[in-house]
Every structure is written in structure tokens, then in C-alpha cells.
Design a protein around this motif. Structure first.
Motif, mmCIF file in Angstrom:
data_model
loop_
_atom_site.group_PDB
_atom_site.id
_atom_site.type_symbol
_atom_site.label_atom_id
_atom_site.label_comp_id
_atom_site.label_asym_id
_atom_site.label_seq_id
_atom_site.Cartn_x
_atom_site.Cartn_y
_atom_site.Cartn_z
ATOM 1 N N ALA A 25 -44.346 49.889 -12.616
ATOM 2 C CA ALA A 25 -44.619 48.611 -13.278
ATOM 3 C C ALA A 25 -44.486 48.750 -14.791
ATOM 4 N N THR A 26 -44.991 49.844 -15.326
ATOM 5 C CA THR A 26 -44.896 50.089 -16.761
ATOM 6 C C THR A 26 -43.444 50.248 -17.203
ATOM 7 N N GLU A 27 -42.664 50.949 -16.386
ATOM 8 C CA GLU A 27 -41.262 51.196 -16.733
ATOM 9 C C GLU A 27 -40.429 49.914 -16.767
ATOM 10 N N VAL A 28 -40.691 48.977 -15.854
ATOM 11 C CA VAL A 28 -39.837 47.788 -15.762
ATOM 12 C C VAL A 28 -40.442 46.545 -16.412
ATOM 13 N N CYS A 29 -41.646 46.653 -16.989
ATOM 14 C CA CYS A 29 -42.320 45.450 -17.483
ATOM 15 C C CYS A 29 -41.537 44.719 -18.574
ATOM 16 N N LEU A 30 -40.781 45.422 -19.387
ATOM 17 C CA LEU A 30 -40.030 44.759 -20.459
ATOM 18 C C LEU A 30 -38.720 44.142 -19.966
ATOM 19 N N THR A 31 -38.169 44.692 -18.906
ATOM 20 C CA THR A 31 -36.875 44.203 -18.425
ATOM 21 C C THR A 31 -36.995 43.226 -17.259
ATOM 22 N N ASP A 32 -38.004 43.417 -16.407
ATOM 23 C CA ASP A 32 -38.137 42.552 -15.227
ATOM 24 C C ASP A 32 -39.620 42.319 -14.946
ATOM 25 N N ARG A 33 -40.159 41.270 -15.542
ATOM 26 C CA ARG A 33 -41.595 40.997 -15.436
ATOM 27 C C ARG A 33 -42.022 40.710 -13.997
ATOM 28 N N GLU A 34 -41.177 40.053 -13.236
ATOM 29 C CA GLU A 34 -41.519 39.735 -11.845
ATOM 30 C C GLU A 34 -41.617 41.010 -11.004
ATOM 31 N N GLN A 35 -40.684 41.912 -11.201
ATOM 32 C CA GLN A 35 -40.721 43.198 -10.484
ATOM 33 C C GLN A 35 -41.961 43.997 -10.896
ATOM 34 N N ALA A 36 -42.292 43.976 -12.174
ATOM 35 C CA ALA A 36 -43.486 44.673 -12.655
ATOM 36 C C ALA A 36 -44.739 44.090 -12.003
ATOM 37 N N LYS A 37 -44.772 42.783 -11.862
ATOM 38 C CA LYS A 37 -45.912 42.122 -11.217
ATOM 39 C C LYS A 37 -46.040 42.579 -9.763
ATOM 40 N N GLN A 38 -44.936 42.693 -9.066
ATOM 41 C CA GLN A 38 -44.956 43.145 -7.670
ATOM 42 C C GLN A 38 -45.441 44.594 -7.571
ATOM 43 N N PHE A 39 -44.975 45.450 -8.494
ATOM 44 C CA PHE A 39 -45.425 46.842 -8.490
ATOM 45 C C PHE A 39 -46.926 46.937 -8.753
ATOM 46 N N ARG A 40 -47.424 46.111 -9.685
ATOM 47 C CA ARG A 40 -48.869 46.122 -9.969
ATOM 48 C C ARG A 40 -49.671 45.684 -8.751
ATOM 49 N N GLN A 41 -49.172 44.668 -8.038
ATOM 50 C CA GLN A 41 -49.845 44.201 -6.823
ATOM 51 C C GLN A 41 -49.857 45.315 -5.770
ATOM 52 N N GLN A 42 -48.745 46.006 -5.604
ATOM 53 C CA GLN A 42 -48.680 47.114 -4.646
ATOM 54 C C GLN A 42 -49.633 48.236 -5.046
ATOM 55 N N ALA A 43 -49.756 48.481 -6.338
ATOM 56 C CA ALA A 43 -50.689 49.510 -6.826
ATOM 57 C C ALA A 43 -52.124 49.121 -6.496
ATOM 58 N N ARG A 44 -52.483 47.848 -6.711
ATOM 59 C CA ARG A 44 -53.834 47.372 -6.387
ATOM 60 C C ARG A 44 -54.122 47.522 -4.898
ATOM 61 N N GLU A 45 -53.156 47.144 -4.071
ATOM 62 C CA GLU A 45 -53.356 47.226 -2.619
ATOM 63 C C GLU A 45 -53.520 48.670 -2.164
ATOM 64 N N ALA A 46 -52.713 49.577 -2.692
ATOM 65 C CA ALA A 46 -52.833 50.995 -2.334
ATOM 66 C C ALA A 46 -54.182 51.539 -2.787
#
Length: 106
Positions: A25-46
Motif C-alpha cells: 500500500a505504501t509503495e503504490v499510494c502515490l501512483t494508484d490510490r485505489e490499489q493502495a486502499k485495497q492493500f490497506r483493507q487486506q492488511a486490516r483483514e489479515a
């Protein structure tokens, strides 16, 4: 039923997944905010999956007398016999909850 070692291994795997998703999420937050949001959600769920359930979704008052809404608690009692005036050091430790230390003079 799983052994404690199997559960510990699974918790470590889920924790690692949460860390990896956070890094992505940190790596892609500047280029693809939607993808970063999905990664953060997956991190929360894990992260949630590697936690004990605790009191979430449990009634605040027990339905039956002396029932405990969580199944992962235990009550332990010790009888300590020492000469009067002796000091006893107590330590309670939990991986997530931390450490409590105290000394009692009996």
C-alpha cells in the motif's frame, strides 16, 4: 483441533501477510490510490484474523450465572507459603497485552 504450535505458525503467517500488504500500500499510494486502499483493507483483514476474538459480539451480561462470554480466559489461583514478612515477586506476561510486575510483602 489444531495444536498450539499450528495456531502460532498461522498467526505468524497472517501477521507477515498484514505487513506485506501494508508495504505494498505504501509503495503504490502515490501512483494508484485505489490499489493502495485495497492493500490497506487486506492488511486490516489479515491483522484481524490473527487476533483472539475477545469480547466483540458477546453479550455484556452473562445469560447463565457464572458464564464467561469469552472461551479463551482462565482463572488461576496459587497458594504461597512463606515466612511472615517475606517478599513475593509476581509477573504476568502476555504476548499482546504486555507485562505486569508487582511485589507483595506477606
Amino acid at each position: 483441533m489444531k495444536t498450539i504450535e499450528e495456531l502460532k505458525t498461522r498467526i505468524k503467517e497472517l501477521s507477515s501477510q498484514a505487513v506485506e500488504f501494508s508495504k505494498k500500500a505504501t509503495e503504490v499510494c502515490l501512483t494508484d490510490r485505489e490499489q493502495a486502499k485495497q492493500f490497506r483493507q487486506q492488511a486490516r483483514e489479515a491483522s484481524k484474523r490473527c487476533q483472539l476474538e475477545g469480547r466483540a459480539y458477546k453479550p455484556s451480561t452473562p445469560i447463565r450465572r457464572h458464564s464467561d462470554p469469552t472461551k479463551d480466559r482462565a482463572k488461576v489461583e496459587w497458594v504461597v507459603r512463606v515466612p511472615q514478612g517475606s517478599t513475593v515477586k509476581l509477573l504476568a506476561r502476555h504476548e499482546r497485552a504486555g507485562v505486569v510486575r508487582t511485589e507483595l510483602t506477606l
